[in-house]
Write a protein that holds these residues in place. Sequence first.
Motif, short mmCIF file in Angstrom:
data_model
loop_
_atom_site.label_atom_id
_atom_site.label_comp_id
_atom_site.label_asym_id
_atom_site.label_seq_id
_atom_site.Cartn_x
_atom_site.Cartn_y
_atom_site.Cartn_z
N SER A 142 0.85 -1.20 0.00
CA SER A 142 0.00 0.00 0.00
C SER A 142 0.88 1.24 0.00
O SER A 142 1.99 1.25 0.54
N THR A 143 0.37 2.29 -0.63
CA THR A 143 1.03 3.59 -0.65
C THR A 143 0.01 4.65 -0.26
O THR A 143 -1.04 4.76 -0.88
N THR A 144 0.32 5.40 0.78
CA THR A 144 -0.58 6.46 1.24
C THR A 144 0.13 7.81 1.13
O THR A 144 1.35 7.90 1.23
N LEU A 145 -0.66 8.86 0.95
CA LEU A 145 -0.14 10.21 0.80
C LEU A 145 -0.89 11.14 1.74
O LEU A 145 -2.12 11.17 1.75
N ASP A 146 -0.13 11.88 2.54
CA ASP A 146 -0.71 12.85 3.47
C ASP A 146 -0.34 14.26 3.01
O ASP A 146 0.80 14.53 2.62
N LEU A 147 -1.31 15.17 3.09
CA LEU A 147 -1.10 16.58 2.74
C LEU A 147 -1.35 17.43 3.97
O LEU A 147 -2.37 17.27 4.64
N THR A 148 -0.42 18.34 4.27
CA THR A 148 -0.56 19.22 5.42
C THR A 148 -0.22 20.65 5.02
O THR A 148 0.79 20.88 4.34
N LEU A 149 -1.04 21.59 5.46
CA LEU A 149 -0.80 23.02 5.27
C LEU A 149 -0.59 23.65 6.64
O LEU A 149 -1.36 23.40 7.57
N ASN A 150 0.46 24.47 6.75
CA ASN A 150 0.84 25.04 8.03
C ASN A 150 1.01 26.55 7.92
O ASN A 150 1.64 27.05 6.98
N TYR A 151 0.46 27.25 8.89
CA TYR A 151 0.69 28.69 9.03
C TYR A 151 1.22 28.94 10.42
O TYR A 151 0.65 28.46 11.41
N MET A 175 -0.41 33.04 16.76
CA MET A 175 -1.27 31.97 16.25
C MET A 175 -0.51 31.03 15.33
O MET A 175 0.33 31.44 14.54
N SER A 176 -0.82 29.73 15.45
CA SER A 176 -0.32 28.72 14.54
C SER A 176 -1.50 27.86 14.09
O SER A 176 -2.37 27.53 14.89
N LEU A 177 -1.48 27.49 12.81
CA LEU A 177 -2.56 26.69 12.25
C LEU A 177 -1.95 25.53 11.47
O LEU A 177 -1.07 25.72 10.64
N HIS A 178 -2.42 24.33 11.76
CA HIS A 178 -1.99 23.13 11.04
C HIS A 178 -3.26 22.38 10.63
O HIS A 178 -4.10 22.05 11.47
N ALA A 179 -3.40 22.12 9.34
CA ALA A 179 -4.57 21.41 8.83
C ALA A 179 -4.11 20.45 7.75
O ALA A 179 -3.21 20.76 6.96
N GLY A 180 -4.74 19.29 7.71
CA GLY A 180 -4.30 18.32 6.73
C GLY A 180 -5.32 17.27 6.39
O GLY A 180 -6.39 17.18 7.01
N VAL A 181 -4.97 16.48 5.41
CA VAL A 181 -5.77 15.33 4.99
C VAL A 181 -4.87 14.11 5.04
O VAL A 181 -3.80 14.08 4.41
N LYS A 182 -5.28 13.09 5.77
CA LYS A 182 -4.56 11.83 5.81
C LYS A 182 -5.09 10.91 4.72
O LYS A 182 -6.27 10.90 4.42
N ASN A 183 -4.18 10.14 4.14
CA ASN A 183 -4.55 9.18 3.09
C ASN A 183 -5.35 9.87 1.99
O ASN A 183 -6.50 9.51 1.70
N LEU A 184 -4.71 10.86 1.38
CA LEU A 184 -5.37 11.70 0.40
C LEU A 184 -5.98 10.89 -0.74
O LEU A 184 -7.04 11.22 -1.27
N GLY A 185 -5.33 9.81 -1.15
CA GLY A 185 -5.84 9.00 -2.25
C GLY A 185 -6.85 7.96 -1.84
O GLY A 185 -7.28 7.15 -2.67
N THR A 233 -6.55 5.24 -0.09
CA THR A 233 -6.02 3.91 -0.34
C THR A 233 -6.57 2.90 0.67
O THR A 233 -6.70 3.21 1.85
N ARG A 234 -6.86 1.70 0.21
CA ARG A 234 -7.31 0.63 1.10
C ARG A 234 -6.08 0.03 1.79
O ARG A 234 -5.16 -0.47 1.14
N VAL A 235 -6.07 0.11 3.13
CA VAL A 235 -4.94 -0.36 3.92
C VAL A 235 -5.43 -1.40 4.91
O VAL A 235 -6.46 -1.20 5.57
N TYR A 236 -4.69 -2.50 5.02
CA TYR A 236 -5.03 -3.56 5.97
C TYR A 236 -3.79 -3.89 6.81
O TYR A 236 -2.66 -3.87 6.31
N TYR A 237 -4.02 -4.20 8.08
CA TYR A 237 -2.95 -4.72 8.94
C TYR A 237 -3.14 -6.22 9.11
O TYR A 237 -4.28 -6.71 9.13
N PRO A 238 -2.05 -6.97 9.26
CA PRO A 238 -2.18 -8.42 9.46
C PRO A 238 -2.88 -8.74 10.78
O PRO A 238 -2.62 -8.09 11.80
N GLN A 239 -3.77 -9.73 10.74
CA GLN A 239 -4.48 -10.09 11.96
C GLN A 239 -3.61 -11.00 12.83
O GLN A 239 -2.64 -11.59 12.39
N ILE A 240 -3.98 -11.06 14.11
CA ILE A 240 -3.33 -11.93 15.08
C ILE A 240 -4.19 -13.17 15.26
O ILE A 240 -5.42 -13.09 15.32
#
Length: 664
Positions: A599-608, A615-625, A627-634
């Motif tokens: 899997s390949t994921t892309l995160d976008l963040t804008l910072n002021y 004042m500081s501002l941080h806003a973003g989008v996780k997993n912009l595309g 993408t379907r992501v799975y972790y291995p089960q136990i």
Amino acid sequence: MCRLSTVVALSALMQSVSVADAAEREDLLDVLEGATELATKSGMNANFVPGMVTILNGDDLLQRGARTVWESLALVPGLSLGLEMTGERQVLSRGVGHGYASGNIKIMLDGVSMNSSLFATANSVLNIPIEQVERIEVIRGPGSSVHGEYAYAGVVNVITRTGERQLRLQASEDGGSGLGGIWYWDDPERDLSLSLNLTGLESNDAGVRVNEDALAALGESYLSNAPGHSNEAQRYKAAFTNLQWRGLFLDLKLIENSYGDYFGVNHFLPPADNNLASLQHTVLAQLGYDPRLSATLSARLRLEFLRQERDRDQLYVFPASYLADEPIYMDQDYQETRHRGLADIFWRPNPDHTALFGLELSRISIDQAKWEWTNLPFEISSTWLDTDHDRTILGLVVQDEYRASDQLTLTATLRYDDYSDAGSLLSPRAAAVWRIDDANVLKFQYARAFRPPTFYELEYAAQVDLDASEIDTFELGYILTKPNWEARATAFHSDLTNPVLFDEITEDGYVNAEDVRLRGVELEYIQRLGSQLKIDANLSYVDAVRPGSDTALPGGARWLGNLGLLWRPHERWLAALQLHYVGKRHRLDEAVYSDLDDSTTLDLTLNYQTLAKGMSLHAGVKNLGNTRVYYPQILTSFGGVDLIYPDGYPRAGRRWWLSVSYAF
């Protein structure tokens, strides 16, 4: 100088230095924060310590979109993330760390070990929001020669923010919304300071959609809550207090970390009712003093108290009509207490020689281990763990750092640990760092680390004598530093002896499993293109196999990669793109469980951010595309039948987050 005083001094230096733009200030900050005590306790630049140490700056992590300590660790070469079925966070180092009760990394909070002796995990620390973190220091590979138990496949030290004044608002689609802030007061004349770091977050997260759970594999989908959503509600509250007076300090930390039962303890999807089924409470108190005994002798003295509670409240175990007419739930209460004393003596007879003599004594006791079941059709003991079991640990450390020349530094460390319930262990280390010239550094290290069986593993062992696991590692590292770029390469070979794992064949309990061999390479690169653009990347490969059976170690991925792009079009604005790649993940050895797709994921963040306070501002989008992501089960089983999620544990797709702060 104490840590808080150091931070204040660095802040003053930053304000007094005239720099052209924000990029130059970031370069200066990198230099100032390059020192670490994690590898040797003596303190030196991370480029010159034995082995490879990664330092993650909290501000940089926030600018890249990392939301918790756990998420941040995925940026470190060789580290990948995982989940336990009821939401416990996992970190795999070089392919090691998958499974239930699988604490194979030492996790510290401001220098204090937070691994529970029940499972050797520290979920509360991994869930700390980045807004509370000043920096994270990471050793890839063994660290037991300095840090003892569970510093097996790596060491993580989370350093919390102090010396600031700010108010903060956080919100996100899945990570909770809430408030936080840091308050700081000091009296320079008396060398007295007080810092308070607070955060409270809560989320009724709908979780991720699950189409099929273990009941589908059993042909009993009609009993299931699937299709439905995992229960990933959460609540996090934390208060970190630090009081310092000259060489004396007092730390008090309170953490309440509660969350839902995610995918179910037996892989039966729980109702999406926002029940906080897992509750973890942590109380930590640390008293420390760093006296200067003479011109050549100094000391570090610590007394620690740690109480950890891990409770279950209406944990969903079985659906209605599976064993009883009504759903079966479990309430579980566990509490352990650790007292620890530590004394380190540093002898520096000359600038080229530093010797360390350390003594540690720990006492861990189980205060409570009870459970109650609702609607269970048969009787069961109210105690699930032997509360008379306790553990006393004596640790001795001797270390010699010798600078043989301006170019060559040699380090030899030997640690001895004696356990009241797990025998005695030796953890040696021998390392050499050769500064070939101002640009080139070559490193070599041999180290052994260990992991004792946890209380849970000892209670549910399938063999009479469960031995501690050990790992022997050889590392060769190279660092090339130029004015605008830096490259690193690490090659390693590790042999794991007697790893403690759940027996996947007989399913009777924990055993010392087949030995494991690790071989791999980790590459890192940082490039600054002018004052506006910075690129960094890392790529790691590991071959984790059991030579005896020629099978891959489950849970990890052979290939991991990160690529970051930071663009500063204006001194107050910063945009960050962070790409994260995880290769195919090995699941259980049985042929019916195929590897999980990469899997390949892309995160976008804008910072002021204002240049000084404000004042500081941080806003973003996780997993912009998205993408379907799975972790291995136990692996879980009941009545000799494997209970699994056919596709693994699904993770969230695209989601937004926001963090606003005001510094005053």
